[in-house]
Design a protein around this motif. Structure first.
Motif, PDB file in Angstrom:
ATOM      1  N   THR A   1      15.668  -3.146  -4.566  1.00 23.27           N
ATOM      2  CA  THR A   1      14.332  -3.152  -3.988  1.00 23.27           C
ATOM      3  C   THR A   1      14.356  -2.586  -2.564  1.00 23.27           C
ATOM      4  OG1 THR A   1      12.325  -4.473  -3.700  1.00 23.27           O
ATOM      5  CG2 THR A   1      14.423  -5.524  -3.094  1.00 23.27           C
ATOM      6  N   ILE A   2      13.279  -2.806  -1.826  1.00 26.14           N
ATOM      7  CA  ILE A   2      13.089  -2.226  -0.500  1.00 26.14           C
ATOM      8  C   ILE A   2      13.280  -3.305   0.563  1.00 26.14           C
ATOM      9  CG2 ILE A   2      11.419  -1.083   1.022  1.00 26.14           C
ATOM     10  CD1 ILE A   2       9.998  -0.232  -1.695  1.00 26.14           C
TER      11      ILE A   2
ATOM     12  N   TYR B   1      12.783   1.516   6.374  1.00 27.97           N
ATOM     13  CA  TYR B   1      12.970   1.075   4.990  1.00 27.97           C
ATOM     14  C   TYR B   1      14.394   1.359   4.532  1.00 27.97           C
ATOM     15  CZ  TYR B   1       7.896   0.843   5.067  1.00 27.97           C
ATOM     16  OH  TYR B   1       6.609   0.526   5.408  1.00 27.97           O
ATOM     17  N   THR B   2      14.996   0.385   3.842  1.00 29.61           N
ATOM     18  CA  THR B   2      16.357   0.527   3.333  1.00 29.61           C
ATOM     19  C   THR B   2      16.412   0.005   1.898  1.00 29.61           C
ATOM     20  OG1 THR B   2      16.982  -1.653   4.205  1.00 29.61           O
ATOM     21  CG2 THR B   2      17.403   0.258   5.620  1.00 29.61           C
TER      22      THR B   2
ATOM     23  N   ARG C   1      11.103   6.478   3.377  1.00 26.88           N
ATOM     24  CA  ARG C   1      11.844   6.884   4.576  1.00 26.88           C
ATOM     25  C   ARG C   1      11.409   8.281   5.034  1.00 26.88           C
ATOM     26  NH1 ARG C   1      16.667   4.120   5.872  1.00 26.88           N
ATOM     27  NH2 ARG C   1      17.628   6.044   6.602  1.00 26.88           N
ATOM     28  N   GLU C   2      11.173   9.164   4.067  1.00 21.26           N
ATOM     29  CA  GLU C   2      10.744  10.516   4.416  1.00 21.26           C
ATOM     30  C   GLU C   2       9.401  10.512   5.137  1.00 21.26           C
ATOM     31  OE1 GLU C   2       9.789  14.784   2.202  1.00 21.26           O
ATOM     32  OE2 GLU C   2      10.852  13.193   1.122  1.00 21.26           O
ATOM     33  N   ARG C   3       8.515   9.625   4.703  1.00 18.14           N
ATOM     34  CA  ARG C   3       7.176   9.604   5.284  1.00 18.14           C
ATOM     35  C   ARG C   3       7.075   8.697   6.502  1.00 18.14           C
ATOM     36  NH1 ARG C   3       1.468   9.667   2.082  1.00 18.14           N
ATOM     37  NH2 ARG C   3       0.125   9.487   3.906  1.00 18.14           N
TER      38      ARG C   3
ATOM     39  N   GLY D   1       0.812  -1.210   0.000  1.00 19.13           N
ATOM     40  CA  GLY D   1       0.000   0.000   0.000  1.00 19.13           C
ATOM     41  C   GLY D   1       0.844   1.257   0.000  1.00 19.13           C
ATOM     42  N   ARG D   2       1.954   1.234   0.723  1.00 17.31           N
ATOM     43  CA  ARG D   2       2.818   2.412   0.801  1.00 17.31           C
ATOM     44  C   ARG D   2       3.579   2.632  -0.500  1.00 17.31           C
ATOM     45  NH1 ARG D   2       4.808   1.973   7.191  1.00 17.31           N
ATOM     46  NH2 ARG D   2       2.748   2.570   8.007  1.00 17.31           N
ATOM     47  N   VAL D   3       3.986   1.571  -1.161  1.00 16.78           N
ATOM     48  CA  VAL D   3       4.643   1.713  -2.462  1.00 16.78           C
ATOM     49  C   VAL D   3       3.665   2.281  -3.487  1.00 16.78           C
ATOM     50  CG1 VAL D   3       5.657   0.447  -4.400  1.00 16.78           C
ATOM     51  CG2 VAL D   3       6.382  -0.071  -2.068  1.00 16.78           C
TER      52      VAL D   3
END
Length: 323
Positions: A255-256, A237-238, A230-232, A160-162
């Motif tokens: 990828t994440i 997340y890396t 990461r900002e949100r 959902g976040r992606v």
């Protein structure tokens, strides 16, 4: 100093005092009744379920007074709810969902009574499409059905976040996420019922290896979205890389990455946590063998649990063994 750092220092101080007090009292494991701890894992056939079963076997073989009882679930979000309501004492969950629970962020209505024992390994976010299909980028998922994880899973959170970061979560250009388990997602992609499949797990994930042998697939790169996530949502997340040769890939795919935590209710006794972590660190190779290739479990990695405070028993374990 942030609130997370304050919480961690308080937990470490409390854990050290508990450990020192135990030493002063001459406390030892000794004989005693078996302590049964229920561990919320994930769906049958998934990596959390495999880890939970391996941990239960390792604890049983260790001669510990503990008994670990794996409980099959929908995974991360579902596990955190079970941990908070007391229907389990231990759980596995992805770092992003665990931080949401601790901070009382959606979908959790209030902060949950959750502590970390260890960060045990990293999940890789997979986004697969048919190699011969029309989709070659995330943005091309607009208007298309996408398998986006089972309800209550960590996959559903990161998918959902992606999609939100890609501008595909609302409006006429949004994707059409479907709540499907890993097994159902694989079947749906194979049969053409969805145009893409999200998954978050170790590398390789056996179900996806099997799919890649049956159906030519393309893995879409996602590392370009790490900065926005990461900002949100913070540093849970890396950027990581699915290596070449895995799944038959001819070149690596960025990828994440999202950490996986072994968690406990804050009322689980300190001595039980220390016993459990002793087994985890003694047998980590066996625990991770069926989950992710090439992973190692090291103390400096294990204690990196972000906003999720370490359980005082975990602090005592790390201080006693590693100083």
């Amino acid at each position: 100093m942030t609130s997370a750092e304050v919480s961690r220092r308080r937990a470490m101080g409390a854990g050290f005092r508990a450990f020192a007090g135990a030493l002063a009292a001459g406390c030892s494991a000794g004989p005693g009744p078996v302590r049964r701890l229920r561990l919320a894992t994930g769906p049958e056939g998934g990596p959390y379920n495999a880890f939970g079963k391996a941990l239960a076997q390792a604890v049983a073989a260790s001669g510990s007074r503990l008994e670990i009882v794996p409980v099959s679930t929908a995974a991360s979000v579902n596990n955190l709810r079970k941990l908070d309501d007391g229907s389990v004492e231990l759980a596995l969950a992805m770092a992003d969902a665990a931080e949401d629970a601790v901070l009382g962020r959606e979908p959790f209505p209030r902060p949950a009574a959750v502590t970390a024992l260890a960060r045990v390994y990293v999940n890789y976010t997979h986004l697969l499409v048919p190699a011969t299909g029309p989709v070659s980028s995330v943005r091309q998922l607009a208007g298309r059905p996408v398998a986006a994880g089972a309800a209550g899973s960590g996959v559903q959170v990161v998918a959902g976040r992606v999609l939100r970061a890609a501008g595909l979560s609302t409006g006429p250009s949004s994707a059409a996420p479907r709540q499907l388990s890993l097994a159902a997602s694989v079947s749906a992609l194979r049969e053409g019922a969805v145009d893409a499949l999200f998954w978050s797990g170790g590398v390789p994930t056996p179900a996806l290896s099997g799919l890649a042998r049956e159906l030519p697939v393309r893995f879409l790169p996602l590392d370009g979205y790490v900065g926005a996530l990461r900002e949100r949502h913070g540093p849970v997340y890396t950027a990581v890389t699915i290596p070449a040769a895995v799944y038959g890939l001819t070149e690596p795919v960025g990828t994440i990455g999202v950490g996986n935590y072994l968690l406990a209710r804050d009322d689980v006794p300190d001595d039980a946590v220390r016993e459990l972590l002793q087994v985890v660190f003694d047998r980590w190779r066996d625990l991770l063998r069926e989950v992710t290739a090439g992973a190692r479990l090291e103390p400096r990695f294990a204690i990196s649990t972000g906003q999720v405070p370490l359980h005082p028993g975990a602090v005592a374990h790390y201080r006693s063994v590693y100083g």
